[in-house]
Each structure stands twice: as structure tokens, then as C-alpha cells.
Design a protein around this motif. Structure first.
Motif, mmCIF file in Angstrom:
data_model
loop_
_atom_site.group_PDB
_atom_site.id
_atom_site.type_symbol
_atom_site.label_atom_id
_atom_site.label_comp_id
_atom_site.label_asym_id
_atom_site.label_seq_id
_atom_site.Cartn_x
_atom_site.Cartn_y
_atom_site.Cartn_z
ATOM 1 N N GLY A 51 9.799 57.173 -44.456
ATOM 2 C CA GLY A 51 9.226 56.595 -43.249
ATOM 3 C C GLY A 51 9.029 57.572 -42.102
ATOM 4 N N MET A 52 9.401 58.823 -42.300
ATOM 5 C CA MET A 52 9.277 59.769 -41.196
ATOM 6 C C MET A 52 8.407 60.952 -41.611
ATOM 7 N N SER A 53 7.890 61.653 -40.621
ATOM 8 C CA SER A 53 7.142 62.864 -40.926
ATOM 9 C C SER A 53 8.124 64.019 -41.088
ATOM 10 N N ARG A 54 7.738 64.982 -41.856
ATOM 11 C CA ARG A 54 8.584 66.143 -42.150
ATOM 12 C C ARG A 54 8.800 66.953 -40.875
ATOM 13 N N ILE A 55 10.020 67.381 -40.652
ATOM 14 C CA ILE A 55 10.359 68.202 -39.498
ATOM 15 C C ILE A 55 10.161 69.666 -39.901
ATOM 16 N N ARG A 56 9.313 70.346 -39.151
ATOM 17 C CA ARG A 56 8.967 71.739 -39.466
ATOM 18 C C ARG A 56 10.226 72.596 -39.632
ATOM 19 N N GLY A 57 10.230 73.377 -40.692
ATOM 20 C CA GLY A 57 11.303 74.330 -40.915
ATOM 21 C C GLY A 57 12.560 73.762 -41.541
ATOM 22 N N THR A 58 12.563 72.494 -41.888
ATOM 23 C CA THR A 58 13.753 71.919 -42.510
ATOM 24 C C THR A 58 13.542 71.770 -44.015
ATOM 25 N N HIS A 59 14.629 71.654 -44.725
ATOM 26 C CA HIS A 59 14.585 71.332 -46.149
ATOM 27 C C HIS A 59 15.292 69.994 -46.331
ATOM 28 N N PRO A 60 14.548 68.917 -46.639
ATOM 29 C CA PRO A 60 15.187 67.619 -46.824
ATOM 30 C C PRO A 60 16.032 67.555 -48.103
ATOM 31 N N VAL A 61 17.243 67.070 -47.948
ATOM 32 C CA VAL A 61 18.113 66.727 -49.072
ATOM 33 C C VAL A 61 18.198 65.208 -49.024
ATOM 34 N N VAL A 62 17.502 64.556 -49.942
ATOM 35 C CA VAL A 62 17.319 63.111 -49.892
ATOM 36 C C VAL A 62 18.324 62.433 -50.822
ATOM 37 N N VAL A 63 19.104 61.523 -50.252
ATOM 38 C CA VAL A 63 20.114 60.781 -51.004
ATOM 39 C C VAL A 63 19.485 59.485 -51.503
ATOM 40 N N THR A 64 19.537 59.296 -52.807
ATOM 41 C CA THR A 64 18.973 58.106 -53.436
ATOM 42 C C THR A 64 19.779 57.763 -54.684
ATOM 43 N N ARG A 65 19.740 56.502 -55.071
ATOM 44 C CA ARG A 65 20.449 56.094 -56.294
ATOM 45 C C ARG A 65 19.812 56.690 -57.545
ATOM 46 N N ASN A 66 18.522 56.989 -57.483
ATOM 47 C CA ASN A 66 17.778 57.454 -58.663
ATOM 48 C C ASN A 66 17.051 58.767 -58.373
ATOM 49 N N PRO A 67 17.771 59.878 -58.256
ATOM 50 C CA PRO A 67 17.111 61.138 -57.885
ATOM 51 C C PRO A 67 16.092 61.621 -58.916
ATOM 52 N N ASP A 68 16.262 61.252 -60.172
ATOM 53 C CA ASP A 68 15.324 61.693 -61.207
ATOM 54 C C ASP A 68 13.970 61.002 -61.103
#
Length: 164
Positions: A51-68
Motif C-alpha cells: 500500500g505504500m510507495s518505495r522509499i528511495r534508497g531503502t531495501h524492503p524486508v517484507v514479513v509475510t506468512r507465504n514468502p515463497d
């Protein structure tokens, strides 16, 4: 283990949003937030990430139940706190936990610091910032024109269990 910092804009009611959007906007808060997290990994829940736009210069580590189930260039998908901490450590000595509500709660016991923008809003939202508890100490207050950023240090953060 990298330093983990919770960072959030919080209304006087404790609200951080309504599950779909953040119902307020403070340009000065957004600017200081983006400057702080720039060039660091950010830990974020899947719905918040989508739901958000990517923040310049960051690397998102996204927590989810189904990463695959997900594959996005420049994003690491994980399902546990331990995997998220490892993903942050592989990139930097500091990471920022940027929400939403369940991710803040999940990382609260392991966070070293919290930066909370205390916003003068009375909005009631369905998503709230978790109560930090009694083992957090206020170490600084940074005044801006219409809000303050309060810095907390966790007196006794836990190490995430390995292979959680």
C-alpha cells in the motif's frame, strides 16, 4: 545482530492508520522519516508494503506468512523475525521497522530503539502503535513545528530466537 529501530507517526489516540491509509499528512514528518530510513533496510508487513510507495534508497524486508509466493526485484520476503533480522544484518548494521501494527508488535521485544512522531491528531484508527512498556526510556525529544519526535531506548531488548 543489527540495531533495530521502530519508527512511526502516532496520533494522540495511539492510531497509526485505518488499515487502508494514514488519515493525516505532515510534510515535515515525512521528510524527517525518509531522511532517517534512507540507505537502510526497512522491515515492513506485506499489506503495508503493497500500500505504500518505495522509499528511495531503502531495501524492503517484507514479513509475510507465504514468502515463497512473492517475487519482487530489490525486495526480500521472509516469514519470521529471525529471518528478517538476518536479512537486515546482511545489508547493514541498522534496520528500521516501519509497520504495520502486527509487525510493530512482532518486533517490539527485539527492538533497540523507537522513534515516535507524536502527532497532534485525535483520529481514531483501527491500527494502533503498540504500548512500549516499562522497559523503555525516553532519551530525547526533537521538536518540530507541529509535532515532536520522541526517542526511546529499550533497556533490555531480547535476541530473536534462531530458526524461529
Amino acid at each position: 545482530m543489527p540495531e533495530l529501530t521502530l519508527i512511526a507517526g502516532v496520533a494522540r489516540t495511539g492510531a497509526i492508520g485505518d488499515g487502508e491509509t494514514i488519515p493525516w499528512y505532515y510534510e515535515e514528518d515525512e521528510t524527517q522519516y525518509k531522511e532517517r530510513v534512507a540507505d537502510h533496510p526497512v522491515v515492513v508487513g506485506r499489506r503495508t508494503h503493497e500500500g505504500m510507495s518505495r522509499i528511495r534508497g531503502t531495501h524492503p524486508v517484507v514479513v509475510t506468512r507465504n514468502p515463497d509466493r512473492y517475487d519482487e526485484e530489490g525486495v526480500t520476503y521472509v516469514s519470521t523475525v529471525a529471518d528478517a533480522v538476518d536479512a537486515v544484518a546482511a545489508r547493514d548494521e541498522r534496520g528500521y521497522v516501519i509497520g504495520g501494527q502486527s509487525v510493530y508488535s512482532m518486533f517490539l521485544p527485539y527492538a533497540d530503539r523507537a522513534l515516535v512522531s507524536e502527532l497532534p491528531e485525535y483520529e481514531v484508527g483501527s491500527r494502533v502503535f503498540p504500548y512500549l512498556g516499562t522497559d523503555w526510556t525516553v532519551t530525547a525529544r526533537h521538536a518540530y513545528d507541529t509535532f515532536d519526535v520522541v526517542e526511546y531506548v529499550h533497556d533490555d531488548p531480547r535476541s530473536p530466537p534462531s530458526g524461529e
